[in-house]
Design a protein around this motif. Sequence first.
Motif, PDB file in Angstrom:
ATOM      1  N   GLU A  97       0.833  -1.195   0.000  1.00 16.01           N
ATOM      2  CA  GLU A  97       0.000   0.000   0.000  1.00 16.01           C
ATOM      3  C   GLU A  97       0.872   1.250   0.000  1.00 16.01           C
ATOM      4  O   GLU A  97       0.525   2.264  -0.632  1.00 16.01           O
ATOM      5  CB  GLU A  97      -0.905  -0.006   1.240  1.00 16.01           C
ATOM      6  CG  GLU A  97      -1.869   1.160   1.325  1.00 16.01           C
ATOM      7  CD  GLU A  97      -2.627   1.166   2.641  1.00 16.01           C
ATOM      8  OE1 GLU A  97      -3.838   0.898   2.618  1.00 16.01           O
ATOM      9  OE2 GLU A  97      -1.986   1.426   3.692  1.00 16.01           O
ATOM     10  N   GLY A  98       2.016   1.165   0.685  1.00 17.75           N
ATOM     11  CA  GLY A  98       2.905   2.309   0.795  1.00 17.75           C
ATOM     12  C   GLY A  98       3.584   2.708  -0.496  1.00 17.75           C
ATOM     13  O   GLY A  98       4.196   3.783  -0.568  1.00 17.75           O
ATOM     14  N   ARG A  99       3.484   1.871  -1.539  1.00 18.12           N
ATOM     15  CA  ARG A  99       4.069   2.248  -2.828  1.00 18.12           C
ATOM     16  C   ARG A  99       3.046   2.194  -3.968  1.00 18.12           C
ATOM     17  O   ARG A  99       3.405   2.387  -5.123  1.00 18.12           O
ATOM     18  CB  ARG A  99       5.253   1.328  -3.152  1.00 18.12           C
ATOM     19  CG  ARG A  99       4.930  -0.145  -3.287  1.00 18.12           C
ATOM     20  CD  ARG A  99       6.203  -0.975  -3.453  1.00 18.12           C
ATOM     21  NE  ARG A  99       5.907  -2.380  -3.712  1.00 18.12           N
ATOM     22  CZ  ARG A  99       5.727  -2.897  -4.915  1.00 18.12           C
ATOM     23  NH1 ARG A  99       5.830  -2.113  -5.981  1.00 18.12           N
ATOM     24  NH2 ARG A  99       5.466  -4.171  -5.078  1.00 18.12           N
ATOM     25  N   ALA A 100       1.787   1.977  -3.637  1.00 14.93           N
ATOM     26  CA  ALA A 100       0.743   1.877  -4.660  1.00 14.93           C
ATOM     27  C   ALA A 100       0.452   3.242  -5.277  1.00 14.93           C
ATOM     28  O   ALA A 100       0.576   4.283  -4.628  1.00 14.93           O
ATOM     29  CB  ALA A 100      -0.530   1.295  -4.057  1.00 14.93           C
ATOM     30  N   SER A 158       1.268  11.909  -4.412  1.00 21.88           N
ATOM     31  CA  SER A 158       0.239  11.235  -3.623  1.00 21.88           C
ATOM     32  C   SER A 158      -0.456  10.156  -4.434  1.00 21.88           C
ATOM     33  O   SER A 158      -0.737  10.355  -5.623  1.00 21.88           O
ATOM     34  CB  SER A 158      -0.805  12.252  -3.152  1.00 21.88           C
ATOM     35  OG  SER A 158      -0.219  13.271  -2.388  1.00 21.88           O
ATOM     36  N   PRO A 159      -0.769   9.023  -3.805  1.00 25.99           N
ATOM     37  CA  PRO A 159      -1.579   8.013  -4.500  1.00 25.99           C
ATOM     38  C   PRO A 159      -3.032   8.475  -4.577  1.00 25.99           C
ATOM     39  O   PRO A 159      -3.477   9.294  -3.760  1.00 25.99           O
ATOM     40  CB  PRO A 159      -1.448   6.787  -3.591  1.00 25.99           C
ATOM     41  CG  PRO A 159      -1.245   7.361  -2.222  1.00 25.99           C
ATOM     42  CD  PRO A 159      -0.431   8.617  -2.433  1.00 25.99           C
ATOM     43  N   LEU A 160      -3.754   7.985  -5.554  1.00 27.95           N
ATOM     44  CA  LEU A 160      -5.194   8.212  -5.614  1.00 27.95           C
ATOM     45  C   LEU A 160      -5.848   7.267  -4.618  1.00 27.95           C
ATOM     46  O   LEU A 160      -5.633   6.053  -4.672  1.00 27.95           O
ATOM     47  CB  LEU A 160      -5.719   7.941  -7.022  1.00 27.95           C
ATOM     48  CG  LEU A 160      -7.237   8.014  -7.211  1.00 27.95           C
ATOM     49  CD1 LEU A 160      -7.740   9.437  -6.972  1.00 27.95           C
ATOM     50  CD2 LEU A 160      -7.635   7.527  -8.601  1.00 27.95           C
ATOM     51  N   ILE A 161      -6.630   7.811  -3.689  1.00 29.54           N
ATOM     52  CA  ILE A 161      -7.283   6.991  -2.666  1.00 29.54           C
ATOM     53  C   ILE A 161      -8.790   7.135  -2.821  1.00 29.54           C
ATOM     54  O   ILE A 161      -9.343   8.227  -2.677  1.00 29.54           O
ATOM     55  CB  ILE A 161      -6.861   7.413  -1.245  1.00 29.54           C
ATOM     56  CG1 ILE A 161      -5.349   7.356  -1.096  1.00 29.54           C
ATOM     57  CG2 ILE A 161      -7.540   6.510  -0.208  1.00 29.54           C
ATOM     58  CD1 ILE A 161      -4.851   7.813   0.257  1.00 29.54           C
ATOM     59  N   LEU A 217      -8.149  -2.811  -2.491  1.00 29.56           N
ATOM     60  CA  LEU A 217      -7.580  -3.090  -3.803  1.00 29.56           C
ATOM     61  C   LEU A 217      -6.455  -2.097  -4.091  1.00 29.56           C
ATOM     62  O   LEU A 217      -6.618  -0.894  -3.868  1.00 29.56           O
ATOM     63  CB  LEU A 217      -8.648  -2.973  -4.888  1.00 29.56           C
ATOM     64  CG  LEU A 217      -9.831  -3.944  -4.781  1.00 29.56           C
ATOM     65  CD1 LEU A 217     -10.954  -3.507  -5.708  1.00 29.56           C
ATOM     66  CD2 LEU A 217      -9.393  -5.363  -5.100  1.00 29.56           C
ATOM     67  N   LEU A 218      -5.346  -2.602  -4.580  1.00 26.70           N
ATOM     68  CA  LEU A 218      -4.197  -1.754  -4.899  1.00 26.70           C
ATOM     69  C   LEU A 218      -3.864  -1.844  -6.381  1.00 26.70           C
ATOM     70  O   LEU A 218      -3.924  -2.923  -6.973  1.00 26.70           O
ATOM     71  CB  LEU A 218      -2.960  -2.195  -4.106  1.00 26.70           C
ATOM     72  CG  LEU A 218      -3.043  -2.181  -2.582  1.00 26.70           C
ATOM     73  CD1 LEU A 218      -1.728  -2.665  -1.992  1.00 26.70           C
ATOM     74  CD2 LEU A 218      -3.402  -0.797  -2.069  1.00 26.70           C
ATOM     75  N   THR A 219      -3.505  -0.714  -6.956  1.00 31.58           N
ATOM     76  CA  THR A 219      -2.876  -0.672  -8.272  1.00 31.58           C
ATOM     77  C   THR A 219      -1.446  -0.213  -8.046  1.00 31.58           C
ATOM     78  O   THR A 219      -1.222   0.898  -7.546  1.00 31.58           O
ATOM     79  CB  THR A 219      -3.587   0.296  -9.228  1.00 31.58           C
ATOM     80  OG1 THR A 219      -4.968  -0.090  -9.347  1.00 31.58           O
ATOM     81  CG2 THR A 219      -2.933   0.266 -10.600  1.00 31.58           C
ATOM     82  N   LEU A 220      -0.488  -1.054  -8.378  1.00 32.96           N
ATOM     83  CA  LEU A 220       0.920  -0.751  -8.147  1.00 32.96           C
ATOM     84  C   LEU A 220       1.497   0.053  -9.303  1.00 32.96           C
ATOM     85  O   LEU A 220       0.870   0.158 -10.368  1.00 32.96           O
ATOM     86  CB  LEU A 220       1.683  -2.051  -7.926  1.00 32.96           C
ATOM     87  CG  LEU A 220       1.174  -2.895  -6.746  1.00 32.96           C
ATOM     88  CD1 LEU A 220       1.952  -4.186  -6.614  1.00 32.96           C
ATOM     89  CD2 LEU A 220       1.235  -2.103  -5.442  1.00 32.96           C
ATOM     90  N   PRO A 221       2.676   0.646  -9.140  1.00 27.73           N
ATOM     91  CA  PRO A 221       3.245   1.485 -10.199  1.00 27.73           C
ATOM     92  C   PRO A 221       3.387   0.786 -11.546  1.00 27.73           C
ATOM     93  O   PRO A 221       3.324   1.434 -12.591  1.00 27.73           O
ATOM     94  CB  PRO A 221       4.610   1.880  -9.621  1.00 27.73           C
ATOM     95  CG  PRO A 221       4.396   1.874  -8.138  1.00 27.73           C
ATOM     96  CD  PRO A 221       3.473   0.718  -7.894  1.00 27.73           C
ATOM     97  N   ASP A 222       3.560  -0.537 -11.540  1.00 31.38           N
ATOM     98  CA  ASP A 222       3.667  -1.270 -12.809  1.00 31.38           C
ATOM     99  C   ASP A 222       2.304  -1.660 -13.359  1.00 31.38           C
ATOM    100  O   ASP A 222       2.210  -2.431 -14.307  1.00 31.38           O
ATOM    101  CB  ASP A 222       4.555  -2.500 -12.641  1.00 31.38           C
ATOM    102  CG  ASP A 222       3.969  -3.526 -11.662  1.00 31.38           C
ATOM    103  OD1 ASP A 222       2.864  -3.287 -11.117  1.00 31.38           O
ATOM    104  OD2 ASP A 222       4.622  -4.562 -11.424  1.00 31.38           O
ATOM    105  N   ARG A 223       1.215  -1.136 -12.739  1.00 28.57           N
ATOM    106  CA  ARG A 223      -0.181  -1.366 -13.115  1.00 28.57           C
ATOM    107  C   ARG A 223      -0.685  -2.758 -12.738  1.00 28.57           C
ATOM    108  O   ARG A 223      -1.804  -3.133 -13.119  1.00 28.57           O
ATOM    109  CB  ARG A 223      -0.432  -1.130 -14.616  1.00 28.57           C
ATOM    110  CG  ARG A 223       0.040   0.222 -15.118  1.00 28.57           C
ATOM    111  CD  ARG A 223      -0.462   1.374 -14.275  1.00 28.57           C
ATOM    112  NE  ARG A 223      -1.920   1.499 -14.301  1.00 28.57           N
ATOM    113  CZ  ARG A 223      -2.612   2.341 -13.517  1.00 28.57           C
ATOM    114  NH1 ARG A 223      -1.986   3.090 -12.640  1.00 28.57           N
ATOM    115  NH2 ARG A 223      -3.918   2.414 -13.610  1.00 28.57           N
TER     116      ARG A 223
END
Length: 276
Positions: A97-100, A158-161, A217-223
């Motif tokens: 979550e900390g890098r999503a 910032s991540p989209l939350i 649900l997480l979307t990571l930097p690599d999608r």
Amino acid sequence: MVNRKELDPEIGPQAAFGARLRRLRDSRGWTQDELADRIGCTGSHVSAVETGRRLPTRRFAASCDRALGTGDQLERRSLAVRQTALLEGFPEYVTHEGRASEVRLFESGVIPGPLQTREYARALADAAALRGDITPEQATERVDYLIQRQAVLARTPSPLILAVLDESCIRRPIGGADVMDAQLARLVEFAALPNSGLQIAPYSMGESKPFVRMVYLLTLPDRSLMSYVESQTHGHLDREPSSVLPLVRNYHQLQIGAASQAESVAMIENLRKGTL
């Protein structure tokens, strides 16, 4: 070195702690037995912590900090590991979550952790301690862990939350009137952020609501996608597209059926005024 186990810090906080401890020990040229002599334990204990077979206690981590001259670095890192009151898989989820780049939350009954005030979180943790589910010390650690988690999510960029809350989340009184009012105010503040989305799934959705328990649900930097779900006693982290994609589809259906953000904020404000 013969039979030296390779460590993967990406597995989770426990593995990351072990890998960090090994790097610090290696940089000083110490064996596990030599570090153990300096902190008053055994080499096998150090080995067990480094390889993730044993959790680092706060005392162990603080002793390592003193021996290695690392301030309170390891002691602070151990906080993320020593969450024995948390369900299996959750600390690892928080690491991801900390890098999503995108975080999508659904909760029923309680406000999701990233949106909780300290006082709201404290009331929940203290109640768990009173039930005997966790110790008072673990209650304090649980709150501290949450605040650290929130700080990571406040990073730049910032991540989209996106958060969809069951109506029960805003109606269930936690911690008394003042704590609950401050928590509802926090939700309104969250909704105003440029990287956020807040919706309430009203009771009127009935059987069309696709989730009854929390789903993250997480979307990571690599999608790539990842999900985390919980029951009362088990947590499950999943990376398999065949399992995660149906949850993403259901989340979209949930968003379509939920109240809009403007309607949701109005609902919260009316609840605060006692007019709903």
